[in-house]
Design a protein around this motif. Structure first.
Motif, PDB file in Angstrom:
ATOM      1  N   TYR A  41      41.789  48.874  38.916  1.00 35.15           N
ATOM      2  CA  TYR A  41      41.486  47.594  39.295  1.00 35.15           C
ATOM      3  C   TYR A  41      40.892  47.403  40.647  1.00 35.15           C
ATOM      4  O   TYR A  41      39.901  46.842  41.008  1.00 35.15           O
ATOM      5  N   GLU A  67      37.333  45.826  41.039  1.00 36.06           N
ATOM      6  CA  GLU A  67      37.261  44.758  41.807  1.00 36.06           C
ATOM      7  C   GLU A  67      36.193  44.819  43.065  1.00 36.06           C
ATOM      8  O   GLU A  67      35.701  44.074  43.612  1.00 36.06           O
ATOM      9  N   ASN A  72      33.278  42.484  43.909  1.00 34.33           N
ATOM     10  CA  ASN A  72      32.820  41.859  45.198  1.00 34.33           C
ATOM     11  C   ASN A  72      31.415  41.888  45.695  1.00 34.33           C
ATOM     12  O   ASN A  72      31.144  41.282  46.235  1.00 34.33           O
ATOM     13  N   LEU A 116      35.583  35.100  40.706  1.00 31.94           N
ATOM     14  CA  LEU A 116      36.974  35.230  40.845  1.00 31.94           C
ATOM     15  C   LEU A 116      37.475  34.682  39.149  1.00 31.94           C
ATOM     16  O   LEU A 116      38.519  35.037  38.733  1.00 31.94           O
ATOM     17  N   TYR A 172      36.944  36.844  36.276  1.00 31.72           N
ATOM     18  CA  TYR A 172      37.532  38.053  36.218  1.00 31.72           C
ATOM     19  C   TYR A 172      39.119  37.630  35.884  1.00 31.72           C
ATOM     20  O   TYR A 172      39.661  38.323  34.852  1.00 31.72           O
ATOM     21  N   GLN A 216      41.093  38.883  32.128  1.00 30.58           N
ATOM     22  CA  GLN A 216      42.345  39.623  32.415  1.00 30.58           C
ATOM     23  C   GLN A 216      43.078  39.096  31.332  1.00 30.58           C
ATOM     24  O   GLN A 216      43.972  39.790  30.574  1.00 30.58           O
ATOM     25  N   ALA A 266      47.223  40.942  41.168  1.00 32.70           N
ATOM     26  CA  ALA A 266      46.196  40.908  41.902  1.00 32.70           C
ATOM     27  C   ALA A 266      46.526  42.281  42.873  1.00 32.70           C
ATOM     28  O   ALA A 266      47.529  42.519  43.112  1.00 32.70           O
ATOM     29  N   ALA A 320      41.360  42.371  45.314  1.00 33.32           N
ATOM     30  CA  ALA A 320      41.342  40.886  44.717  1.00 33.32           C
ATOM     31  C   ALA A 320      41.915  39.868  45.597  1.00 33.32           C
ATOM     32  O   ALA A 320      41.366  38.724  45.831  1.00 33.32           O
ATOM     33  N   TYR A 380      39.473  39.561  48.365  1.00 32.44           N
ATOM     34  CA  TYR A 380      38.237  38.888  47.950  1.00 32.44           C
ATOM     35  C   TYR A 380      38.560  37.334  47.788  1.00 32.44           C
ATOM     36  O   TYR A 380      37.750  36.457  48.127  1.00 32.44           O
TER      37      TYR A 380
END
Length: 418
Positions: free
Chosen positions: A112, A116, A120, A132, A135, A139, A395, A399, A402
């Protein structure tokens, strides 16, 4: 949104397959572990070990990427995931499953983090919020889709373990064939935990309690379903309901959070989730009540993660938001490790209802603490609060940072406008 899809479709497709594989293995182990004769407490330690591995990887993966690069880390961890998944049915032993789950937690977190960081890198300031959101939707949708695979006939006992292994292996193809490596990133120095607690006691306490709630959903919901005598189809629907609720209620609660006192909203949302858990304790014989309770608990607990981060950011300067993210993630991870073990112990003492009892205790404790904090200091005005950014409790540091970047940019835009 179309711009984000065009730039990141391969990554999002790969992440969907990864989440299907991850969601299936978690529910499958909950069902098969009980059938293998593992006790509720043994299953809780097995499920808890995933979050221990996840937390360890959140600290170690950035260094691994800096040493050998994104592609090598991504491919190596993916190979471990595929191998471990097909070893579970061959090693019917609690110790082996604990080790396997810890390895999976470590590897999934590392995957992940790598994915990620690519996401980003591909997003611009204007599309970061949309990326975001997509994403997070990917998930949740992957975990929901995984529950349907529980119903695939498995006469040999191995097929349902092979399916997630194959899905994970396939998931790397669109990502590795379409994305070039990004420069190694530098991890932000974390804020001191004492300083973080002093800045936002509710954010710290809330995220610790929420870690236990989310770990219960992700790790112990299938264990509860098996212990409660639900059929395989009912377990599939029950686990899915948590994540359907998260998808449906994330954005309405996010909209409300930007227009009201966040502490009050945190208290009421936690109260709704706690009340739903109590209802399930007393009406567990009604399957529709269980589905409704799971929907509300998932719909409350997942947005609470973003709410608590947004509330903490309200008391931070923009330059401190990124450094606070590592501390918040660590606190949430500690709660996630402890939660399943406490639930497993409770289920061993009072039976399957211990699952919902602990969730109710955690959420109602959060509600009570939020009301207490309302008496300790005034809330910032709605005009001075930062942006709400959707995140899931799974997360990773990337993330989280981010999302913090998005919040920092929004805060700076507001300052420029003022």
């Amino acid at each position: 949104m179309l711009q984000v899809l065009n730039a990141s479709w391969a990554l999002l497709l790969g992440m969907t397959l990864l989440m299907v594989g991850n969601g299936l293995q978690s529910s499958l182990l909950g069902v098969r572990g009980s059938a293998a004769g593992f006790s509720a407490f043994e299953m809780s330690v097995i499920m808890s070990s995933y979050f221990a591995g996840f937390l360890a990887a959140s600290r170690m993966t950035p260094g691994m990427i800096r040493r050998v690069g994104h592609v090598r880390v991504f491919a190596a961890l993916g190979s471990f995931i595929s191998a471990v998944l097909i070893l579970f049915p061959a090693l019917q032993n609690p110790i082996a499953w604990i080790a396997g789950r810890a390895i999976l937690g470590f590897c999934f977190c590392g995957v992940y983090v790598t994915a990620e960081s690519w996401l980003n890198n591909s997003a611009s300031n204007e599309t970061r919020g949309q990326a975001l959101s997509l994403y997070m939707i990917v998930q949740m949708a992957g975990i929901i889709a995984a529950q349907a695979l529980l119903l695939v006939p498995d006469p040999s006992g191995f097929l349902l373990f092979v399916i997630p292994s194959v899905l994970v292996s396939i998931a790397f193809a669109p990502i590795l064939l379409s994305i070039s490596p990004t420069p190694a990133f530098e991890a932000t120095k974390p804020m001191n935990l004492r300083q973080l607690f002093k800045t936002s006691p509710l954010g710290c306490v809330g995220l610790f309690l929420l870690g236990g709630v989310f770990a219960a959903q992700f790790g112990m919901s299938a264990v509860y379903g098996t212990a409660a005598g639900l059929s395989l189809q009912q377990i599939s629907m029950f686990v899915s309901a948590f994540y359907v609720g998260a998808l449906v209620l994330q954005y309405p609660l996010g909209w409300m959070s930007d227009r009201t006192d966040r502490r009050r909203l945190i208290a009421f949302v936690a109260g709704w989730g706690g009340a739903a858990a109590l209802l399930a304790v007393f009406m567990a014989e009604h399957f529709l009540v269980l589905l409704g309770a799971a929907f509300l608990i998932g719909g409350c607990s997942n947005p609470l993660y973003s709410l608590l981060i947004a509330y903490t950011n309200d008391f931070l300067d923009p330059e401190d938001m990124a450094s606070a993210s590592a501390g918040l993630l660590f606190i949430n991870g500690l709660g996630a490790i402890a939660g399943p073990m406490i639930i497993g112990y409770g289920m061993g003492v009072v039976g399957p209802s211990g699952f919902f009892i602990l969730i109710a205790v955690l959420l109602l404790s959060m509600m009570g603490y939020a009301f207490y904090r309302m008496t300790q200091r005034a809330a910032p005005s709605v005009q001075d609060t930062g942006a709400y950014t959707p995140l899931t409790p799974s997360a990773t540091p990337v993330a989280m940072e981010y999302a913090q970047e998005f919040a920092i940019e929004a805060a700076q835009d507001d300052q420029d406008a003022a």
